[in-house]
Design a protein around this motif. Structure first.
Motif, mmCIF file in Angstrom:
data_model
loop_
_atom_site.group_PDB
_atom_site.id
_atom_site.type_symbol
_atom_site.label_atom_id
_atom_site.label_comp_id
_atom_site.label_asym_id
_atom_site.label_seq_id
_atom_site.Cartn_x
_atom_site.Cartn_y
_atom_site.Cartn_z
ATOM 1 N N SER A 119 6.177 -1.198 47.349
ATOM 2 C CA SER A 119 5.197 -1.347 48.431
ATOM 3 C C SER A 119 4.157 -0.236 48.452
ATOM 4 N N GLY A 120 4.498 0.924 47.877
ATOM 5 C CA GLY A 120 3.619 2.085 47.991
ATOM 6 C C GLY A 120 3.726 2.752 49.346
ATOM 7 N N ARG A 121 4.735 2.385 50.120
ATOM 8 C CA ARG A 121 4.881 2.922 51.474
ATOM 9 C C ARG A 121 6.207 3.644 51.706
ATOM 10 N N SER A 122 6.955 3.946 50.671
ATOM 11 C CA SER A 122 8.248 4.621 50.836
ATOM 12 C C SER A 122 8.024 6.075 51.254
ATOM 13 N N PRO A 123 8.448 6.454 52.470
ATOM 14 C CA PRO A 123 8.176 7.814 52.955
ATOM 15 C C PRO A 123 8.705 8.922 52.054
ATOM 16 N N ASN A 124 9.864 8.710 51.425
ATOM 17 C CA ASN A 124 10.417 9.779 50.578
ATOM 18 C C ASN A 124 9.666 9.912 49.255
ATOM 19 N N VAL A 125 9.101 8.833 48.758
ATOM 20 C CA VAL A 125 8.286 8.904 47.548
ATOM 21 C C VAL A 125 6.941 9.557 47.882
ATOM 22 N N ILE A 126 6.374 9.196 49.009
ATOM 23 C CA ILE A 126 5.107 9.800 49.446
ATOM 24 C C ILE A 126 5.271 11.306 49.664
ATOM 25 N N LYS A 127 6.346 11.710 50.332
ATOM 26 C CA LYS A 127 6.600 13.135 50.580
ATOM 27 C C LYS A 127 6.768 13.888 49.252
ATOM 28 N N ALA A 135 2.127 21.529 44.022
ATOM 29 C CA ALA A 135 2.729 22.347 42.963
ATOM 30 C C ALA A 135 2.057 22.158 41.606
ATOM 31 N N GLY A 136 1.035 21.333 41.518
ATOM 32 C CA GLY A 136 0.363 21.102 40.242
ATOM 33 C C GLY A 136 1.130 20.182 39.309
ATOM 34 N N ILE A 137 1.979 19.339 39.887
ATOM 35 C CA ILE A 137 2.739 18.359 39.118
ATOM 36 C C ILE A 137 1.933 17.065 39.089
ATOM 37 N N VAL A 138 1.758 16.480 37.929
ATOM 38 C CA VAL A 138 0.979 15.259 37.774
ATOM 39 C C VAL A 138 1.766 14.087 38.358
ATOM 40 N N THR A 139 1.114 13.268 39.182
ATOM 41 C CA THR A 139 1.786 12.162 39.862
ATOM 42 C C THR A 139 1.397 10.818 39.257
ATOM 43 N N VAL A 140 2.424 9.978 39.056
ATOM 44 C CA VAL A 140 2.241 8.633 38.515
ATOM 45 C C VAL A 140 2.952 7.669 39.451
ATOM 46 N N ALA A 141 2.216 6.724 40.008
ATOM 47 C CA ALA A 141 2.804 5.728 40.896
ATOM 48 C C ALA A 141 2.987 4.413 40.162
ATOM 49 N N PHE A 142 4.220 3.902 40.171
ATOM 50 C CA PHE A 142 4.515 2.526 39.790
ATOM 51 C C PHE A 142 4.610 1.790 41.115
ATOM 52 N N THR A 143 3.682 0.875 41.393
ATOM 53 C CA THR A 143 3.671 0.208 42.687
ATOM 54 C C THR A 143 3.193 -1.229 42.526
ATOM 55 N N GLY A 144 2.944 -1.878 43.655
ATOM 56 C CA GLY A 144 2.484 -3.257 43.626
ATOM 57 C C GLY A 144 1.725 -3.600 44.888
ATOM 58 N N GLY A 145 1.370 -4.863 45.020
ATOM 59 C CA GLY A 145 0.641 -5.317 46.210
ATOM 60 C C GLY A 145 -0.670 -4.578 46.364
ATOM 61 N N SER A 146 -0.881 -3.982 47.554
ATOM 62 C CA SER A 146 -2.107 -3.231 47.828
ATOM 63 C C SER A 146 -2.002 -1.786 47.366
ATOM 64 N N GLY A 147 -0.790 -1.358 47.011
ATOM 65 C CA GLY A 147 -0.589 0.029 46.607
ATOM 66 C C GLY A 147 -0.170 0.924 47.751
ATOM 67 N N GLY A 148 -0.354 0.463 48.967
ATOM 68 C CA GLY A 148 0.103 1.215 50.129
ATOM 69 C C GLY A 148 -0.510 2.593 50.262
#
Length: 192
Positions: A119-127, A135-148
């Motif tokens: 969903s792109g809306r998981s609070p623990n993934v967002i946090k 921290a300068g860590i590169v972020t990659v989202a695997f998501t769907g729908g609108s991306g949330g």
């Protein structure tokens, strides 16, 4: 039952085709970011909830152990596997911190954080992405729908063009396994 079967396969094939058409360049970008990180001595973190947690473990294992052939290990960690860390963070800090706390402890600038959320809306993934960004860590989202809500926090996005959870998850594991194969090739660990 035959109609159900045919409908499910038709929907899967349509989403697979749309994903293949839409995500070629974003996928190439994710592979390049991961290759850069690994070549510079960094690691890849995977995390998500439910089926996405299982995908995180699956993909981290493919990299640390092997995907197609025996080869040198690739540094990858699933933040979904340490039951003591997960339950302590959930109990003491709140479930939204279960990945962020581990990432803060283990991650370093230049690592890759792959958050899997249909969903792109998981609070623990967002946090976790918020911690990664600071921290300068590169972020990659695997998501769907609108991306949330994950989209503004993601350096790279693999957004499956579907709103059906099962179809999104099917594409996530496909893209994840493709990532494993691509990393083996790009890092020169196996022949083409």
């Amino acid at each position: 039952m035959r109609l159900f079967y045919d409908t499910e396969f038709s929907e899967h094939l349509a989403v697979a085709k749309a994903t293949g058409d839409k995500l070629r360049e974003p996928f190439v970008g994710v592979v390049a970011a991961c290759v850069r990180a690994i070549k510079n001595g960094h690691k890849i973190f995977f995390f998500g909830n439910g089926g996405s947690a299982a995908d995180a473990q699956h993909l981290a294992t493919e990299l640390t152990i092997r995907y197609k052939k025996d080869r040198a290990p690739i540094a990858a960690i699933a933040l979904t596997t340490d039951s003591s860390a997960l339950t302590a963070a959930g109990n003491d800090m709140g479930f939204e911190h279960v990945f962020a706390r581990q990432l803060a402890a283990l991650g370093t600038r230049g690592d890759i954080a792959i958050g899997i959320t249909t969903s792109g809306r998981s609070p623990n993934v967002i946090k976790a992405f918020e911690v990664a960004r600071s921290a300068g860590i590169v972020t990659v989202a695997f998501t769907g729908g609108s991306g949330g809500n994950i989209l503004p926090l993601a350096d790279h996005v693999l957004l499956v063009p579907s709103t059906v959870t099962a179809r999104i998850q099917e594409m996530h594991i496909t893209l994840g396994q493709m990532l494993c194969g691509a990393l083996e090739l790009e890092l020169g660990l196996v022949g083409s």
